[in-house]
Scaffold this motif. Structure first.
Motif, mmCIF file in Angstrom:
data_model
loop_
_atom_site.group_PDB
_atom_site.id
_atom_site.type_symbol
_atom_site.label_atom_id
_atom_site.label_comp_id
_atom_site.label_asym_id
_atom_site.label_seq_id
_atom_site.Cartn_x
_atom_site.Cartn_y
_atom_site.Cartn_z
ATOM 1 N N SER A 380 -96.901 32.996 68.074
ATOM 2 C CA SER A 380 -96.804 32.947 69.535
ATOM 3 C C SER A 380 -96.675 31.505 70.017
ATOM 4 N N ALA A 381 -97.489 30.631 69.447
ATOM 5 C CA ALA A 381 -97.454 29.227 69.853
ATOM 6 C C ALA A 381 -96.112 28.583 69.534
ATOM 7 N N LEU A 382 -95.434 29.089 68.504
ATOM 8 C CA LEU A 382 -94.147 28.528 68.125
ATOM 9 C C LEU A 382 -92.993 29.138 68.919
ATOM 10 N N LEU A 383 -93.014 30.467 69.109
ATOM 11 C CA LEU A 383 -91.881 31.166 69.715
ATOM 12 C C LEU A 383 -91.881 31.138 71.240
ATOM 13 N N ILE A 384 -93.049 31.291 71.851
ATOM 14 C CA ILE A 384 -93.095 31.401 73.315
ATOM 15 C C ILE A 384 -92.464 30.191 74.009
ATOM 16 N N PRO A 385 -92.743 28.954 73.579
ATOM 17 C CA PRO A 385 -92.087 27.820 74.245
ATOM 18 C C PRO A 385 -90.556 27.870 74.147
ATOM 19 N N ILE A 386 -90.031 28.574 73.150
ATOM 20 C CA ILE A 386 -88.581 28.693 72.999
ATOM 21 C C ILE A 386 -88.069 29.931 73.723
ATOM 22 N N PHE A 387 -88.770 31.049 73.546
ATOM 23 C CA PHE A 387 -88.359 32.299 74.173
ATOM 24 C C PHE A 387 -88.541 32.280 75.685
ATOM 25 N N SER A 388 -89.512 31.539 76.171
ATOM 26 C CA SER A 388 -89.794 31.543 77.605
ATOM 27 C C SER A 388 -88.609 31.037 78.426
ATOM 28 N N PRO A 389 -88.087 29.833 78.178
ATOM 29 C CA PRO A 389 -86.908 29.389 78.944
ATOM 30 C C PRO A 389 -85.671 30.230 78.650
ATOM 31 N N LEU A 390 -85.566 30.730 77.417
ATOM 32 C CA LEU A 390 -84.443 31.593 77.083
ATOM 33 C C LEU A 390 -84.492 32.871 77.913
ATOM 34 N N GLY A 391 -85.681 33.473 78.003
ATOM 35 C CA GLY A 391 -85.840 34.682 78.814
ATOM 36 C C GLY A 391 -85.596 34.416 80.282
ATOM 37 N N ASP A 392 -86.054 33.252 80.768
ATOM 38 C CA ASP A 392 -85.822 32.893 82.169
ATOM 39 C C ASP A 392 -84.327 32.791 82.463
ATOM 40 N N ASN A 393 -83.588 32.175 81.549
ATOM 41 C CA ASN A 393 -82.144 32.013 81.749
ATOM 42 C C ASN A 393 -81.396 33.335 81.698
ATOM 43 N N LEU A 394 -81.955 34.298 80.948
ATOM 44 C CA LEU A 394 -81.289 35.593 80.798
ATOM 45 C C LEU A 394 -81.754 36.615 81.826
ATOM 46 N N GLY A 395 -82.678 36.239 82.691
ATOM 47 C CA GLY A 395 -83.156 37.152 83.725
ATOM 48 C C GLY A 395 -84.271 38.079 83.266
ATOM 49 N N LEU A 396 -84.948 37.747 82.166
ATOM 50 C CA LEU A 396 -86.078 38.553 81.702
ATOM 51 C C LEU A 396 -87.359 38.073 82.367
ATOM 52 N N THR A 397 -88.226 39.008 82.693
ATOM 53 C CA THR A 397 -89.525 38.612 83.239
ATOM 54 C C THR A 397 -90.381 38.023 82.126
ATOM 55 N N ARG A 398 -91.360 37.233 82.516
ATOM 56 C CA ARG A 398 -92.252 36.637 81.523
ATOM 57 C C ARG A 398 -93.021 37.724 80.760
ATOM 58 N N GLN A 399 -93.354 38.827 81.433
ATOM 59 C CA GLN A 399 -94.098 39.903 80.789
ATOM 60 C C GLN A 399 -93.285 40.537 79.667
ATOM 61 N N VAL A 400 -91.979 40.719 79.908
ATOM 62 C CA VAL A 400 -91.103 41.273 78.873
ATOM 63 C C VAL A 400 -91.008 40.314 77.694
ATOM 64 N N THR A 401 -90.882 39.029 77.999
ATOM 65 C CA THR A 401 -90.806 38.030 76.935
ATOM 66 C C THR A 401 -92.053 38.061 76.072
ATOM 67 N N VAL A 402 -93.214 38.159 76.715
ATOM 68 C CA VAL A 402 -94.474 38.260 75.978
ATOM 69 C C VAL A 402 -94.459 39.466 75.049
ATOM 70 N N GLN A 403 -93.979 40.591 75.574
ATOM 71 C CA GLN A 403 -94.026 41.815 74.793
ATOM 72 C C GLN A 403 -93.060 41.784 73.613
#
Length: 466
Positions: A380-403
């Motif tokens: 989580s500590a490794l992926l979330i910092p990468i997936f978070s901006p990626l999800g934001d750019n793709l229109g995903l909510t933060r909750q979906v990214t977490v899941q």
């Protein structure tokens, strides 16, 4: 005479059944392949920054670094480092083995399980549902994670008393616990940490996550019920009640007091994990205390308590040290600087696709990464910092990214050969990895479908709060 002995030995060697492949051999092969990969995969690293004591990878900062291939001698050093790094969980496994040996020596487990499994009023279905309820709750609250290995012998005892194979006993404990832990509705070390990294309210989005968890648990329970019924139809029946039933041990006040003490200890630990953030070390200490208390209640001498405890520890040495062996793989990947390039490559593949497809792709990427990173919090500590901006750019909510990360980590826990906990459980039950995969494959396939549907629903409803 010597010639006769040689001939007999030759016959024995020809007729002896072939031993099952050791999980240590499987992990060592993977370890060697990981070391070879450090000479093939281009080395790289993300830049990192620390905020509030948490280290984040900076998106887009992946850069090449000098190759740091792992030499043959360093492979064995990685094993040592893996064991040292995994020392807390290794000793937890050993100490819980010691505790269970002391409890079993008092006869409490034998009498309680005998009453449960041989009762004509309790069916196979009820026993499975009882285990599913108990261990799913322990798993989804994060109370029992790595320590689930210590409870596998209980499942094995129940399966044996029911006349069922060890794979059922292991599934009664490990698979039901995994069904809860894989979604982790209230797990502070998984859901709590991941939501914190995404700046989401703690344990928000509980409704959809809770429904997903319930579906996971029901899948396991239904599969075990169907499997046991099939075994019964194939002639695998419960052992008959012994002829001398009056000689069988019965529950006494001491037995009940010991079981109550165990239950209270577990409740205290549950409270400690929530209120005081207790973890592996505290649980190990509590198991030592409980072993002494159980021995005293069971009228065991001090020497008997110590010797029984150490005997129980020795029985789980094989399962304990395999955790360190699995940890050596991560040590090699990190030492060779190829973890970050792998993560970056998988993340870049998702950038140009539709949000729904991206969510599923992120989930699959997280699952693939979990084969190399057995720590859910570390991934989580490794992926979330990468997936978070990626999800934001793709229109995903933060909750979906977490899941996507949580489900990716979770679904792999029951099939990953690099999972020290799984391999320790299989070693404890003496079940080959191949046999286990064959047994759990239908469950994991259904879980995969549930995960995809959950993520698609999350994207469709803009699962929030944001």
């Amino acid at each position: 005479m010597s010639q006769v002995n040689v001939d007999k030995n030759s016959v024995t060697q020809r007729t002896a059944p072939k031993s099952e492949q050791s999980p240590y051999l499987l992990l060592f092969i993977i370890l060697v392949l990981a070391a070879l990969a450090t000479w093939i995969v281009p080395a790289g690293k993300f830049d990192h920054e620390t905020r509030n004591g948490i280290t984040f990878a900076v998106k887009g900062s992946l850069h090449a670094v000098a190759r740091s291939g792992v030499y043959p001698g360093e492979i064995f050093m990685a094993i040592v480092k893996g064991v040292i790094k995994a020392a807390p969980i290794i000793f937890l496994i050993l100490f819980t083995g010691g505790l269970l040996a002391v409890i079993e020596a008092t006869g409490s487990i034998t009498t309680a399980l005998n009453s449960l499994s041989r009762s004509t009023r309790i069916s196979d279905t009820r026993i499975i549902l009882i285990f599913a309820l108990i261990f799913a709750i322990l798993g989804t609250t994060g109370v029992v994670q790595n320590s689930v290995v210590a409870f596998v012998p209980i499942g094995l005892l129940v399966a044996r008393s029911l006349g069922l194979p060890p794979v059922i006993g292991t599934a009664l404990v490990y698979l039901t616990c995994a069904a809860g832990f894989n979604v982790s509705v209230l797990g502070p070390a998984t859901t709590g940490l991941t939501q914190h990294l995404e700046q989401l309210p703690l344990f928000s989005g509980m409704l959809l996550r809770g429904i997903t968890c319930l579906l996971f648990v029901l899948t396991v329970a239904a599969y075990l019920i169907i499997s046991v019924r099939r075994m019964r139809r194939d002639g695998q029946l419960r052992p008959e009640q012994p002829v001398h039933a009056d000689k069988m041990p019965t529950m006494t006040g001491r037995h009940k007091l010991i079981l109550v003490a165990c239950a209270l200890t577990l409740m205290i630990f549950m409270a400690g994990t929530v209120q005081l953030h207790w973890a592996t070390n505290e649980m190990s200490a509590m198991f030592i205390i409980l072993a002494i208390l159980v021995g005293i209640i069971g009228r065991m001498s001090g020497s008997a308590i110590a010797n029984t405890f150490l005997t129980g520890c020795s029985q789980l040495v094989k399962g304990g040290f395999i955790v360190g062996m699995a940890g050596a793989i991560s040590v090699v990947l990190q030492q060779g600087n190829i973890l970050d390039p792998i993560v970056g490559f998988l993340s870049d593949l998702l950038a140009p696709v539709h949000p729904a497809i991206a969510a599923v792709g992120m989930f699959i990427s997280a699952a693939l990464m979990h084969f190399g990173i057995s720590s859910g919090s570390g991934e989580s500590a490794l992926l979330i910092p990468i997936f978070s901006p990626l999800g934001d750019n793709l229109g995903l909510t933060r909750q979906v990214t977490v899941q996507t990360v949580l489900l990716g980590e979770g679904i792999v826990n029951s099939i990953s050969p690099t999972s020290g906990v799984l391999m320790a459980a299989l070693a404890t039950a003496n079940i080959s990895f191949g046999k286990w995969i064959k047994f759990v494959a239908p469950v994991v396939a259904i879980w995969f479908v549930i995960c995809v549907v959950t993520l698609l629903i999350g994207v469709a409803i803009n699962w929030g709060p944001f």
